[in-house]
Each structure stands twice: as C-alpha cells, then as structure tokens.
Design an enzyme around this catalytic site. Structure first.
Site, PDB file in Angstrom:
ATOM      1  CE1 TYR A  55      -3.152  -2.923   0.257  1.00  0.00           C
ATOM      2  CE2 TYR A  55      -3.561  -2.379   2.556  1.00  0.00           C
ATOM      3  CZ  TYR A  55      -3.814  -3.168   1.445  1.00  0.00           C
ATOM      4  OH  TYR A  55      -4.726  -4.185   1.533  1.00  0.00           O
ATOM      5  CB  SER A 153      -5.437 -11.720   0.916  1.00  0.00           C
ATOM      6  OG  SER A 153      -6.365 -10.825   0.325  1.00  0.00           O
ATOM      7  CB  SER A 207     -14.622  -3.916  -0.995  1.00  0.00           C
ATOM      8  OG  SER A 207     -15.302  -2.973  -1.781  1.00  0.00           O
ATOM      9  CE  LYS A 217     -19.172   7.907  -1.927  1.00  0.00           C
ATOM     10  NZ  LYS A 217     -18.058   8.410  -1.096  1.00  0.00           N
TER      11      LYS A 217
END
Length: 337
Positions: A55, A153, A207, A217
């Site tokens: 990241y 993962s 997520s 939104k």
C-alpha cells in the site's frame, strides 16, 4: 463500542470492525488526517488494524506505525501482508519466495514500529513459488516470534485446503482469508466459505460497502460526486468503475427504505450485512475523515432479521455477483514484475 470475534479456530480475538488503510494512508489523505482517523478508530473501540507493505509502496505501513506509536502494544492486533511488488520492484521484490518474505517482514516490522505482527497474510497465491517454500518461511517466522498467526488473501477453496494442510504439518495455524465480500459481491459463498468452515478459517472481508457504492451516494444517470473515490485515480477509481452501471446504482437505491426500516444508515446496513455471515470474523473499513467512523462502528452487534435479509436480496436481484468461479480470477498467474 465494537464487538469482538474469534479469528478462525484459535483463541485470538479481533474487533469485528477492523480498520484498513488500503487507499487512504500515504495516498488519498494527508498524514495528519490519516493519523487522526486511526485515533478516532481507537476511541470508537477498534483495536484491530490491517495494512500491507504494497500500500503506497510501503508508505501506508509507515503512517500506521506513526499513528499507533505510544499505544499499549498488547492491546492492539496488527495485520499486514506480503506478495505484491515493493521497493524498486526488482526480480525478488515480489511474490512468496523465502527471500521476499524474509526481506518483507523485516521491513514491515521496522515501518510499523513493532517487534511482532499478529497476523501475517499472503496477499495473493503465488503460482511461481512452491507452496512448501512459502509455508516453511512462514513457520520459521512464527518460531522466531516475528509473527503470531498466518492468514491469506483471495485464495480459492482448493488453495486454502492445501495451505491449511501444510500449516498443520509444520505446526502453525492458518486462521484467516481476506476476500472481497459485500451484498453485491458474494462469490465466496459457494466454495470458499464452506471450505473455510470445515478447516477453521475465518474471513476478514474487504470492501463490504462495495467501494462506497452501497453508501447510496452514487446516483444512476447523475455525475459522480466531487471528491469521491470514483473520481480519484489514487483511490481505486478504475476498480469501482465496474460497479457504476445504472442497473447496479438503481438497485442500490432500493436499499434506502430497507435501511430506514431497520433504523440504520446505508453504510451501517452494508457492514451489518456481511457480519451476519458466521464465517466472517471482521469487516474491513477505511476512513478519510475521523467522523466517518462514528457512523460505521454502529453496525457492530446489529442483527438483521429474516425479512430484512430477504428484502435486500429482492432489491439487488439481477446485479449480484455470486458465481464461485470468480474466486479463481483474483490471483495473478504470474508475478507483476
């Protein structure tokens, strides 16, 4: 405050809402704001933090380490990952080889400012490295005390079975998988979750709000909100594009009255939904502003009744990805450098 759940078949507990810093730290928001959100997470009762060396090319770990400085280490659960390219991205700066794992864990420990990592995760499956090599390296790290538990993962059911067997033979614990999972993305339900339940592996899902789409939104036929993730290339704009189809956004708007009936905001409904799955130990959430977490944590401990769950399924009929085969497309078949 946030509830806790056991991670896999272990005695290790994590906060069921876990703070993740994928696209925020050292990228989307300034460091001062990122540190403020971590402190807000701690104030809200979140003690579990997830990051990865890749990241912001190691930058996110640095920011998280700075934000957690001075906290009682024993009261925190710190997760990071290894696999994707880091550094100058040379031939051994990626993958799950013994060399890359050993180099990476030492770098992560330094950046995070800690002597050990609670959960060290294989960020993807590495088709170019023998699995025995990877798990022997993981076992050595556990024996050295640098790592307490092992996770992965986005592994398939078959990969989880093979990894779990190797871990057991080596006397270490593979206790978690970190897949994508939300009302809109349910690919793990067909094969990954049943295999994990059998093996004693929990899901730490990323997520859960489908990159913010489940917040409601994004409106069908309307311009993207200024400053949203969908307009920020550093925040995964390419990733969210596939979810911005009008048919998906129209279906998501049908969730608003369902959330209101349940006394929840749209983000709370999305997070509460993933936590209804008993194989899910934690939902990963991020934040670009501290006040976002005050809303998010209220999803902890929420029970959605059968009528609410059925109404959600009806609202999203036709736009949900639930094909188990989708889990076979998540790990690159070759390293990225």
């Amino acid at each position: 405050m946030v509830n806790y759940r056991y991670l896999g078949n272990s005695g290790f507990k994590v906060s069921e809402i876990t703070y993740g810093n994928w696209v925020t730290h050292a990228s989307q928001v300034e460091n001062e704001a990122a540190i403020a959100t971590v402190h807000a997470a701690l104030d809200a009762g979140i003690t579990t933090f997830d990051t990865a060396d890749t990241y912001a090319n190691t930058g996110a770990e640095v920011v998280l380490g700075e934000a957690l400085k001075g906290q009682r280490r024993e009261s925190l659960e710190i997760f990071t990952k290894v696999y994707f390219p880091t550094g100058p991205m040379g031939p051994n700066d990626t993958g799950l080889s013994r060399k890359h794992i050993m180099d990476s864990v030492n770098g992560s420990l330094t950046r995070l400012g800690t002597d050990y990592i609670d959960l060290y995760q294989a960020h993807r499956f590495d088709y170019e490295t023998p699995l025995e090599e990877t798990f022997q390296a993981f076992a050595d790290l556990v024996r050295q005390g640098k790592v307490l538990y092992i996770g992965v993962s986005e592994w398939t059911a078959e990969q989880l079975r093979e990894g779990h067997a190797l871990a057991k033979d080596l006397g270490i614990q593979l206790i978690s998988n970190q897949p994508q999972y939300s009302m809109l993305w349910r690919a793990i339900e067909g094969k990954v979750v049943p295999a994990s339940e059998e093996l004693g592996i929990s899901q730490i899902v990323w997520s859960p709000m489908a990159q913010g789409v489940l917040s409601g939104k994004y409106l069908p036929g309307q311009p993207l909100p200024a400053g949203s993730r969908a307009t920020d290339e550093k925040s995964g704009a390419d990733f969210i594009k596939r979810l911005l189809r009008d048919e998906v956004l129209t279906a998501v708007q049908k969730l608003k009255p369902i959330a209101q009936e349940a006394g929840l905001t749209m983000p709370q409904l999305a997070i509460a939904w993933v936590l209804q799955n008993p194989n899910v130990a934690a939902a990963l959430v991020g934040a670009s502003r501290p006040e976002q977490l005050a809303d998010t944590v209220k999803a902890s401990g929420v029970t959605l009744d059968a009528d609410t769950l059925a109404a959600i399924d009806t609202a999203l009929a036709g736009v949900v990805e639930d094909d188990p085969e989708a889990t076979y497309e998540t790990s690159p078949k070759a390293r990225l450098v």
